[in-house]
Design a protein around this motif. Structure first.
Motif, PDB file in Angstrom:
ATOM      1  N   GLU A  76      47.884  58.526  37.643  1.00  0.00           N
ATOM      2  CA  GLU A  76      46.682  57.859  37.141  1.00  0.00           C
ATOM      3  C   GLU A  76      47.044  56.482  36.598  1.00  0.00           C
ATOM      4  OE1 GLU A  76      42.731  58.943  34.509  1.00  0.00           O
ATOM      5  OE2 GLU A  76      44.499  60.205  34.306  1.00  0.00           O
ATOM      6  N   GLU A  77      48.181  56.384  35.927  1.00  0.00           N
ATOM      7  CA  GLU A  77      48.622  55.098  35.373  1.00  0.00           C
ATOM      8  C   GLU A  77      48.876  54.068  36.475  1.00  0.00           C
ATOM      9  OE1 GLU A  77      52.684  54.292  33.500  1.00  0.00           O
ATOM     10  OE2 GLU A  77      51.374  54.522  31.745  1.00  0.00           O
ATOM     11  N   GLU A  78      49.482  54.493  37.585  1.00  0.00           N
ATOM     12  CA  GLU A  78      49.730  53.576  38.704  1.00  0.00           C
ATOM     13  C   GLU A  78      48.423  53.052  39.282  1.00  0.00           C
ATOM     14  OE1 GLU A  78      53.900  55.276  40.600  1.00  0.00           O
ATOM     15  OE2 GLU A  78      52.025  56.292  41.105  1.00  0.00           O
ATOM     16  N   VAL A  79      47.436  53.928  39.431  1.00  0.00           N
ATOM     17  CA  VAL A  79      46.140  53.528  39.974  1.00  0.00           C
ATOM     18  C   VAL A  79      45.442  52.576  39.000  1.00  0.00           C
ATOM     19  CG1 VAL A  79      43.838  54.356  40.613  1.00  0.00           C
ATOM     20  CG2 VAL A  79      45.873  55.549  41.439  1.00  0.00           C
ATOM     21  N   GLN A  80      45.460  52.901  37.712  1.00  0.00           N
ATOM     22  CA  GLN A  80      44.835  52.024  36.716  1.00  0.00           C
ATOM     23  C   GLN A  80      45.490  50.645  36.740  1.00  0.00           C
ATOM     24  OE1 GLN A  80      45.460  54.390  33.203  1.00  0.00           O
ATOM     25  NE2 GLN A  80      43.471  55.380  33.343  1.00  0.00           N
ATOM     26  N   HIS A  81      46.806  50.622  36.753  1.00  0.00           N
ATOM     27  CA  HIS A  81      47.539  49.348  36.749  1.00  0.00           C
ATOM     28  C   HIS A  81      47.166  48.517  37.973  1.00  0.00           C
ATOM     29  CE1 HIS A  81      50.768  46.628  35.616  1.00  0.00           C
ATOM     30  NE2 HIS A  81      51.121  46.609  36.886  1.00  0.00           N
ATOM     31  N   SER A  82      47.137  49.151  39.120  1.00  0.00           N
ATOM     32  CA  SER A  82      46.816  48.460  40.366  1.00  0.00           C
ATOM     33  C   SER A  82      45.386  47.922  40.354  1.00  0.00           C
ATOM     34  CB  SER A  82      47.003  49.414  41.542  1.00  0.00           C
ATOM     35  OG  SER A  82      46.583  48.807  42.736  1.00  0.00           O
ATOM     36  N   MET A  83      44.443  48.766  39.949  1.00  0.00           N
ATOM     37  CA  MET A  83      43.041  48.355  39.991  1.00  0.00           C
ATOM     38  C   MET A  83      42.721  47.293  38.943  1.00  0.00           C
ATOM     39  SD  MET A  83      41.092  51.877  41.095  1.00  0.00           S
ATOM     40  CE  MET A  83      39.526  51.056  41.421  1.00  0.00           C
ATOM     41  N   VAL A  84      43.315  47.392  37.765  1.00  0.00           N
ATOM     42  CA  VAL A  84      43.089  46.359  36.744  1.00  0.00           C
ATOM     43  C   VAL A  84      43.754  45.052  37.173  1.00  0.00           C
ATOM     44  CG1 VAL A  84      43.599  45.665  34.360  1.00  0.00           C
ATOM     45  CG2 VAL A  84      42.704  47.945  34.823  1.00  0.00           C
ATOM     46  N   GLY A  85      44.931  45.153  37.794  1.00  0.00           N
ATOM     47  CA  GLY A  85      45.600  43.956  38.297  1.00  0.00           C
ATOM     48  C   GLY A  85      44.757  43.249  39.344  1.00  0.00           C
ATOM     49  N   GLU A  86      44.178  44.020  40.252  1.00  0.00           N
ATOM     50  CA  GLU A  86      43.307  43.452  41.292  1.00  0.00           C
ATOM     51  C   GLU A  86      42.065  42.820  40.669  1.00  0.00           C
ATOM     52  OE1 GLU A  86      41.894  42.543  45.173  1.00  0.00           O
ATOM     53  OE2 GLU A  86      43.878  43.145  44.491  1.00  0.00           O
ATOM     54  N   LEU A  87      41.470  43.509  39.703  1.00  0.00           N
ATOM     55  CA  LEU A  87      40.301  42.984  39.000  1.00  0.00           C
ATOM     56  C   LEU A  87      40.640  41.668  38.304  1.00  0.00           C
ATOM     57  CD1 LEU A  87      37.337  43.708  37.838  1.00  0.00           C
ATOM     58  CD2 LEU A  87      38.624  44.379  35.813  1.00  0.00           C
ATOM     59  N   THR A  88      41.779  41.627  37.635  1.00  0.00           N
ATOM     60  CA  THR A  88      42.208  40.415  36.936  1.00  0.00           C
ATOM     61  C   THR A  88      42.396  39.264  37.923  1.00  0.00           C
ATOM     62  OG1 THR A  88      43.300  41.764  35.258  1.00  0.00           O
ATOM     63  CG2 THR A  88      43.932  39.453  35.353  1.00  0.00           C
ATOM     64  N   GLU A  89      43.014  39.552  39.059  1.00  0.00           N
ATOM     65  CA  GLU A  89      43.206  38.522  40.090  1.00  0.00           C
ATOM     66  C   GLU A  89      41.869  38.014  40.622  1.00  0.00           C
ATOM     67  OE1 GLU A  89      45.713  36.734  41.488  1.00  0.00           O
ATOM     68  OE2 GLU A  89      46.929  37.567  39.878  1.00  0.00           O
ATOM     69  N   ARG A  90      40.971  38.933  40.960  1.00  0.00           N
ATOM     70  CA  ARG A  90      39.719  38.550  41.611  1.00  0.00           C
ATOM     71  C   ARG A  90      38.726  37.888  40.672  1.00  0.00           C
ATOM     72  NH1 ARG A  90      37.729  43.760  43.921  1.00  0.00           N
ATOM     73  NH2 ARG A  90      35.810  42.590  44.148  1.00  0.00           N
ATOM     74  N   LEU A  91      38.574  38.428  39.465  1.00  0.00           N
ATOM     75  CA  LEU A  91      37.542  37.910  38.569  1.00  0.00           C
ATOM     76  C   LEU A  91      38.033  36.850  37.590  1.00  0.00           C
ATOM     77  CD1 LEU A  91      35.521  41.131  37.633  1.00  0.00           C
ATOM     78  CD2 LEU A  91      34.936  39.341  39.276  1.00  0.00           C
ATOM     79  N   PHE A  92      39.332  36.881  37.266  1.00  0.00           N
ATOM     80  CA  PHE A  92      39.842  35.968  36.241  1.00  0.00           C
ATOM     81  C   PHE A  92      40.989  35.108  36.753  1.00  0.00           C
ATOM     82  CE2 PHE A  92      37.901  39.577  34.099  1.00  0.00           C
ATOM     83  CZ  PHE A  92      37.007  38.940  33.244  1.00  0.00           C
ATOM     84  N   ASP A  93      41.123  35.024  38.083  1.00  0.00           N
ATOM     85  CA  ASP A  93      42.149  34.209  38.733  1.00  0.00           C
ATOM     86  C   ASP A  93      43.542  34.516  38.179  1.00  0.00           C
ATOM     87  OD1 ASP A  93      42.833  32.384  40.697  1.00  0.00           O
ATOM     88  OD2 ASP A  93      42.717  30.667  39.332  1.00  0.00           O
ATOM     89  N   GLY A  94      43.778  35.781  37.856  1.00  0.00           N
ATOM     90  CA  GLY A  94      45.083  36.217  37.366  1.00  0.00           C
ATOM     91  C   GLY A  94      45.337  35.936  35.896  1.00  0.00           C
ATOM     92  N   ASP A  95      44.347  35.426  35.192  1.00  0.00           N
ATOM     93  CA  ASP A  95      44.507  35.049  33.779  1.00  0.00           C
ATOM     94  C   ASP A  95      44.230  36.248  32.872  1.00  0.00           C
ATOM     95  OD1 ASP A  95      44.434  33.971  31.228  1.00  0.00           O
ATOM     96  OD2 ASP A  95      43.154  32.267  31.779  1.00  0.00           O
ATOM     97  N   VAL A  96      45.302  36.904  32.416  1.00  0.00           N
ATOM     98  CA  VAL A  96      45.173  38.089  31.563  1.00  0.00           C
ATOM     99  C   VAL A  96      44.468  37.741  30.254  1.00  0.00           C
ATOM    100  CG1 VAL A  96      46.464  39.866  30.304  1.00  0.00           C
ATOM    101  CG2 VAL A  96      47.192  39.188  32.594  1.00  0.00           C
ATOM    102  N   THR A  97      44.742  36.559  29.714  1.00  0.00           N
ATOM    103  CA  THR A  97      44.107  36.130  28.466  1.00  0.00           C
ATOM    104  C   THR A  97      42.590  36.064  28.621  1.00  0.00           C
ATOM    105  OG1 THR A  97      46.078  34.822  27.989  1.00  0.00           O
ATOM    106  CG2 THR A  97      44.155  34.362  26.661  1.00  0.00           C
ATOM    107  N   ALA A  98      42.129  35.560  29.761  1.00  0.00           N
ATOM    108  CA  ALA A  98      40.684  35.484  30.007  1.00  0.00           C
ATOM    109  C   ALA A  98      40.082  36.886  30.094  1.00  0.00           C
ATOM    110  CB  ALA A  98      40.408  34.696  31.288  1.00  0.00           C
ATOM    111  N   LEU A  99      40.805  37.827  30.713  1.00  0.00           N
ATOM    112  CA  LEU A  99      40.337  39.210  30.789  1.00  0.00           C
ATOM    113  C   LEU A  99      40.199  39.800  29.387  1.00  0.00           C
ATOM    114  CD1 LEU A  99      39.737  41.954  32.212  1.00  0.00           C
ATOM    115  CD2 LEU A  99      42.211  42.310  32.255  1.00  0.00           C
TER     116      LEU A  99
END
Length: 132
Positions: A76-99
């Motif tokens: 579950e952790e691997e899936v969460q990490h992957s999906m949140v990473g993809e979301l961060t890339e797509r919606l926040f241009d990879g900017d974790v701070t913006a997320l």
């Protein structure tokens, strides 16, 4: 299989049943989800077949059973990490701070949530090596 695991809501629901049980048949998953989703068993079987092709689940045929038993090949952790990473890339241009800023600006963030987040940040800071 490390990497990208972009899953639909139904695929996640199926995986949650498997994670919860450790191993499950099409029948087990159908029984767990049918009342809420009204799925046909063939739909569950199709989803499991797709997940297997993608390396997300594995299946085995026990000697005394006519049904395949499915196990998760990812956590579950691997899936969460992957999906949140993809979301961060797509919606926040990879900017974790913006997320994080977006999450903290939500109306449903309680003072208790903020205190927990502060504790998490402190734990990360005390365990991470300094970067100067």
């Amino acid at each position: 299989m490390p990497g990208r695991h972009q899953l639909t809501e139904l695929q996640l629901a199926i995986l949650r049943v498997i994670w919860d049980k450790g191993e499950a048949t099409v029948q087990d998953i159908w029984e767990a989800l049918h009342a809420e989703r009204g799925l046909a068993q063939t739909t569950v079987a199709t989803m499991l077949s797709r997940l297997e092709r993608r390396g997300v689940v594995t299946r085995r045929a026990p000697p005394q059973s006519r049904q395949y038993h499915y196990r998760a090949a990812v956590t579950e952790e691997e899936v969460q990490h992957s999906m949140v990473g993809e979301l961060t890339e797509r919606l926040f241009d990879g900017d974790v701070t913006a997320l994080v800023q977006h999450l903290l600006s939500g109306a449903d963030v309680s003072p208790g949530d903020i205190a927990k987040i502060r504790d998490m940040i402190e734990r990360v800071e005390t365990n991470a090596p300094e970067t100067k």
